[in-house]
Motif scaffolding. Sequence first.
Motif, PDB file in Angstrom:
ATOM      1  N   PRO A 173      32.776  24.011  43.095  1.00  0.00           N
ATOM      2  CA  PRO A 173      34.227  24.082  42.873  1.00  0.00           C
ATOM      3  C   PRO A 173      34.741  25.440  42.427  1.00  0.00           C
ATOM      4  CG  PRO A 173      33.168  22.971  41.042  1.00  0.00           C
ATOM      5  CD  PRO A 173      32.090  23.239  42.045  1.00  0.00           C
ATOM      6  N   LYS A 174      34.487  26.433  43.235  1.00  0.00           N
ATOM      7  CA  LYS A 174      35.067  27.758  43.059  1.00  0.00           C
ATOM      8  C   LYS A 174      36.070  27.987  44.184  1.00  0.00           C
ATOM      9  CE  LYS A 174      32.633  29.281  39.515  1.00  0.00           C
ATOM     10  NZ  LYS A 174      33.268  29.585  38.210  1.00  0.00           N
ATOM     11  N   SER A 175      37.105  28.735  43.902  1.00  0.00           N
ATOM     12  CA  SER A 175      38.163  28.921  44.889  1.00  0.00           C
ATOM     13  C   SER A 175      37.670  29.577  46.170  1.00  0.00           C
ATOM     14  CB  SER A 175      39.299  29.752  44.284  1.00  0.00           C
ATOM     15  OG  SER A 175      38.818  31.025  43.859  1.00  0.00           O
ATOM     16  N   PHE A 176      36.569  30.343  46.099  1.00  0.00           N
ATOM     17  CA  PHE A 176      36.090  31.044  47.280  1.00  0.00           C
ATOM     18  C   PHE A 176      34.816  30.429  47.870  1.00  0.00           C
ATOM     19  CE2 PHE A 176      35.102  33.242  43.303  1.00  0.00           C
ATOM     20  CZ  PHE A 176      33.715  33.221  43.290  1.00  0.00           C
ATOM     21  N   ILE A 177      34.460  29.212  47.415  1.00  0.00           N
ATOM     22  CA  ILE A 177      33.268  28.555  47.976  1.00  0.00           C
ATOM     23  C   ILE A 177      33.629  27.165  48.503  1.00  0.00           C
ATOM     24  CG2 ILE A 177      30.891  27.823  47.584  1.00  0.00           C
ATOM     25  CD1 ILE A 177      30.635  29.945  45.449  1.00  0.00           C
ATOM     26  N   GLY A 178      33.711  26.151  47.631  1.00  0.00           N
ATOM     27  CA  GLY A 178      34.064  24.815  48.078  1.00  0.00           C
ATOM     28  C   GLY A 178      32.856  24.004  48.504  1.00  0.00           C
ATOM     29  N   THR A 179      33.036  23.138  49.510  1.00  0.00           N
ATOM     30  CA  THR A 179      31.965  22.253  49.953  1.00  0.00           C
ATOM     31  C   THR A 179      31.112  22.919  51.031  1.00  0.00           C
ATOM     32  OG1 THR A 179      33.258  21.218  51.705  1.00  0.00           O
ATOM     33  CG2 THR A 179      33.424  20.243  49.507  1.00  0.00           C
ATOM     34  N   MET A 180      29.873  22.469  51.132  1.00  0.00           N
ATOM     35  CA  MET A 180      28.950  23.042  52.102  1.00  0.00           C
ATOM     36  C   MET A 180      29.430  22.821  53.534  1.00  0.00           C
ATOM     37  SD  MET A 180      26.102  24.687  52.724  1.00  0.00           S
ATOM     38  CE  MET A 180      25.105  24.624  51.225  1.00  0.00           C
ATOM     39  N   ASP A 181      29.873  21.604  53.849  1.00  0.00           N
ATOM     40  CA  ASP A 181      30.265  21.339  55.229  1.00  0.00           C
ATOM     41  C   ASP A 181      31.508  22.127  55.628  1.00  0.00           C
ATOM     42  OD1 ASP A 181      31.744  19.682  53.464  1.00  0.00           O
ATOM     43  OD2 ASP A 181      32.258  18.334  55.096  1.00  0.00           O
ATOM     44  N   GLU A 182      32.437  22.333  54.686  1.00  0.00           N
ATOM     45  CA  GLU A 182      33.607  23.162  54.982  1.00  0.00           C
ATOM     46  C   GLU A 182      33.194  24.604  55.246  1.00  0.00           C
ATOM     47  OE1 GLU A 182      37.286  21.143  52.457  1.00  0.00           O
ATOM     48  OE2 GLU A 182      35.918  22.517  51.441  1.00  0.00           O
ATOM     49  N   ALA A 183      32.302  25.116  54.391  1.00  0.00           N
ATOM     50  CA  ALA A 183      31.833  26.489  54.555  1.00  0.00           C
ATOM     51  C   ALA A 183      31.125  26.665  55.889  1.00  0.00           C
ATOM     52  CB  ALA A 183      30.910  26.869  53.403  1.00  0.00           C
ATOM     53  N   ILE A 237      31.104  44.784  41.533  1.00  0.00           N
ATOM     54  CA  ILE A 237      31.015  43.785  40.472  1.00  0.00           C
ATOM     55  C   ILE A 237      32.257  42.905  40.553  1.00  0.00           C
ATOM     56  CG2 ILE A 237      30.913  43.425  37.973  1.00  0.00           C
ATOM     57  CD1 ILE A 237      29.696  46.221  37.733  1.00  0.00           C
ATOM     58  N   LEU A 238      32.067  41.600  40.466  1.00  0.00           N
ATOM     59  CA  LEU A 238      33.213  40.689  40.519  1.00  0.00           C
ATOM     60  C   LEU A 238      34.126  40.897  39.314  1.00  0.00           C
ATOM     61  CD1 LEU A 238      31.636  37.319  41.722  1.00  0.00           C
ATOM     62  CD2 LEU A 238      33.332  38.699  42.943  1.00  0.00           C
ATOM     63  N   GLN A 239      35.403  40.986  39.588  1.00  0.00           N
ATOM     64  CA  GLN A 239      36.414  41.122  38.534  1.00  0.00           C
ATOM     65  C   GLN A 239      36.999  39.742  38.250  1.00  0.00           C
ATOM     66  OE1 GLN A 239      39.232  44.159  39.763  1.00  0.00           O
ATOM     67  NE2 GLN A 239      37.579  45.444  40.581  1.00  0.00           N
ATOM     68  N   TRP A 240      36.350  39.049  37.336  1.00  0.00           N
ATOM     69  CA  TRP A 240      36.683  37.657  37.074  1.00  0.00           C
ATOM     70  C   TRP A 240      38.049  37.507  36.405  1.00  0.00           C
ATOM     71  CZ3 TRP A 240      34.071  34.018  39.394  1.00  0.00           C
ATOM     72  CH2 TRP A 240      32.729  34.232  39.729  1.00  0.00           C
ATOM     73  N   GLU A 241      38.693  36.373  36.691  1.00  0.00           N
ATOM     74  CA  GLU A 241      39.952  36.016  36.053  1.00  0.00           C
ATOM     75  C   GLU A 241      40.045  34.497  35.979  1.00  0.00           C
ATOM     76  OE1 GLU A 241      43.007  37.631  38.511  1.00  0.00           O
ATOM     77  OE2 GLU A 241      42.376  36.543  40.291  1.00  0.00           O
ATOM     78  N   THR A 242      41.064  33.999  35.345  1.00  0.00           N
ATOM     79  CA  THR A 242      41.300  32.551  35.166  1.00  0.00           C
ATOM     80  C   THR A 242      40.030  31.815  34.750  1.00  0.00           C
ATOM     81  OG1 THR A 242      40.898  32.089  37.515  1.00  0.00           O
ATOM     82  CG2 THR A 242      43.174  32.526  36.842  1.00  0.00           C
ATOM     83  N   ASN A 243      39.455  32.289  33.648  1.00  0.00           N
ATOM     84  CA  ASN A 243      38.284  31.641  33.052  1.00  0.00           C
ATOM     85  C   ASN A 243      37.126  31.520  34.045  1.00  0.00           C
ATOM     86  OD1 ASN A 243      36.938  30.469  30.888  1.00  0.00           O
ATOM     87  ND2 ASN A 243      37.515  28.388  31.497  1.00  0.00           N
ATOM     88  N   ALA A 244      36.905  32.595  34.774  1.00  0.00           N
ATOM     89  CA  ALA A 244      35.789  32.705  35.719  1.00  0.00           C
ATOM     90  C   ALA A 244      35.888  31.722  36.887  1.00  0.00           C
ATOM     91  CB  ALA A 244      34.447  32.541  35.004  1.00  0.00           C
ATOM     92  N   ASP A 245      37.093  31.235  37.151  1.00  0.00           N
ATOM     93  CA  ASP A 245      37.270  30.355  38.301  1.00  0.00           C
ATOM     94  C   ASP A 245      37.477  31.151  39.584  1.00  0.00           C
ATOM     95  OD1 ASP A 245      37.824  27.716  39.587  1.00  0.00           O
ATOM     96  OD2 ASP A 245      39.772  28.673  39.933  1.00  0.00           O
ATOM     97  N   SER A 246      38.063  32.326  39.468  1.00  0.00           N
ATOM     98  CA  SER A 246      38.294  33.173  40.632  1.00  0.00           C
ATOM     99  C   SER A 246      38.129  34.633  40.216  1.00  0.00           C
ATOM    100  CB  SER A 246      39.696  32.937  41.199  1.00  0.00           C
ATOM    101  OG  SER A 246      40.676  33.223  40.227  1.00  0.00           O
ATOM    102  N   ALA A 247      38.062  35.509  41.198  1.00  0.00           N
ATOM    103  CA  ALA A 247      37.901  36.939  40.930  1.00  0.00           C
ATOM    104  C   ALA A 247      38.815  37.724  41.858  1.00  0.00           C
ATOM    105  CB  ALA A 247      36.449  37.371  41.126  1.00  0.00           C
ATOM    106  N   LYS A 248      39.370  38.831  41.355  1.00  0.00           N
ATOM    107  CA  LYS A 248      40.322  39.628  42.118  1.00  0.00           C
ATOM    108  C   LYS A 248      39.715  40.178  43.400  1.00  0.00           C
ATOM    109  CE  LYS A 248      42.993  41.122  38.067  1.00  0.00           C
ATOM    110  NZ  LYS A 248      43.423  42.281  37.248  1.00  0.00           N
ATOM    111  N   ASN A 249      38.465  40.564  43.325  1.00  0.00           N
ATOM    112  CA  ASN A 249      37.820  41.200  44.469  1.00  0.00           C
ATOM    113  C   ASN A 249      36.791  40.287  45.144  1.00  0.00           C
ATOM    114  OD1 ASN A 249      36.119  41.279  42.264  1.00  0.00           O
ATOM    115  ND2 ASN A 249      35.165  43.215  42.872  1.00  0.00           N
ATOM    116  N   ALA A 250      36.933  38.986  44.950  1.00  0.00           N
ATOM    117  CA  ALA A 250      35.988  38.046  45.554  1.00  0.00           C
ATOM    118  C   ALA A 250      36.120  38.037  47.074  1.00  0.00           C
ATOM    119  CB  ALA A 250      36.222  36.643  45.006  1.00  0.00           C
ATOM    120  N   ILE A 251      35.036  37.710  47.733  1.00  0.00           N
ATOM    121  CA  ILE A 251      35.021  37.512  49.178  1.00  0.00           C
ATOM    122  C   ILE A 251      34.716  36.044  49.412  1.00  0.00           C
ATOM    123  CG2 ILE A 251      33.841  38.066  51.344  1.00  0.00           C
ATOM    124  CD1 ILE A 251      33.155  40.773  50.187  1.00  0.00           C
TER     125      ILE A 251
END
Length: 433
Positions: A173-183, A237-251
């Motif tokens: 449950p991370k904004s840039f990952i989700g479920t395996m089948d969706e990915a 390096i990931l620039q974490w925000e919102t209590n490590a739920d998302s990151a500004k520079n995430a892919i």
Amino acid sequence: MIYKHRSLLKKLICLILVTCVLYKISHGARDVLSTFLPFLNRVPSKELFNSLSWSNNQCRAVFPGLTKEIDEAVARALYHLCWESSFERYALCIWSLRFCEAILLIVIKERDAILHQINRAITTSPEPLPDTVFAFSILDTIRENAWCFARSNDPKVKGNYWVMPHFSFWSWPKSFIGTMDEALSKIDSIEDKIPWSKKIDKVVWRGTAWFNSIGNTALRPNLLATTKGKTWADVEILQWETNADSAKNAIRIEDFCKYKYIIYTEGLTYSGRLPFHQACASIVITPPPTYLMHNTHLMRPLFSSSLRLSSSSSKDRTKAHSDRRWLKRYKSSEANVVFVDPEWKDLEQTVMWLRAHPDVAEGIAKRQRKMIAEVGYLSQASEVCYWRSLIRGWSQVVEIDEKVWGKWDGQGIENGEGARWETFSLTGKANWA
């Protein structure tokens, strides 16, 4: 005349017998073929890979080597599952498969994803599974006599270790990952649209700098130092925000597949990103992993030391080839992953070599995706196959003391411990005496 009639009768009897035998054989073969017909001479369809009702025989036929970790664990000696005073980190479960019911003895709040995975594998099984009691750990550190996400592949580390699928096979449950089948679906779309020649010709990595492997405490700092300012690298390096739920520079996890080369770094032990990266037709570049997840053993490494890089001495090549964790080597025409120096000393030279040999590089990338994704080792079918084999294998060797653990009789556990999974999944609570 009588002789002729007897001869004719014998022939008739033989013909009847042969007909009966052939009928029996053909119908027996038909039964076998009906089991495996969907899988013969071709990779099963996506619809079959989404099916959760494969038999054990079908699982083993379509996914050879999938249960290697379980088979090796079963080969070890029997042991007694003991009550421990410090079980705050583990959940113990009693499963009753005869009634398709599950009782959970929960000591702490556990990752619901694992319990959902197990429940899904049990309730969709076309074959009965044995009752058993088990312990599992959600920590990155590894524990004996319990199901964990990984184990050390150092042959010097002896013990009773059991590897279970990662929780991301349910959802991460991370904004840039989700479920395996969706990915996997999104990765399919990217791979259909972007051929190897059009992928970004750089190595890519995002992560937390301080979260390093216990076996290589400078793993990530060394990577950052090696790639700093390099035009061939997109490493941050990931620039974490919102209590490590998302990151500004995430892919987004699927967008890593847009690059030709993906850097894999272990975490404290393993890293759950590996299966997602293996689904890409890109080259995973990593130091030889020190921890195995449930399908990491499917890696077929090409060691950078075998590429005759200009910066590699014969001493370095000998040292790399003596790695006791990964004794088997593969040719560039067989490999599906590239292993580099644990300190990343030859990372740049390896990338340059791969750039100079695009056909070899593309072959490695395609073999990786074919092995892991296209033939279904990340599918829901593969996952439930593994869970069921884990339950079967574990139940063969663990000895349960019913005086300690209680006994499920179809109406509830004897002394009122535990709760039905259906109830626990909603309340997060279990009656624990």
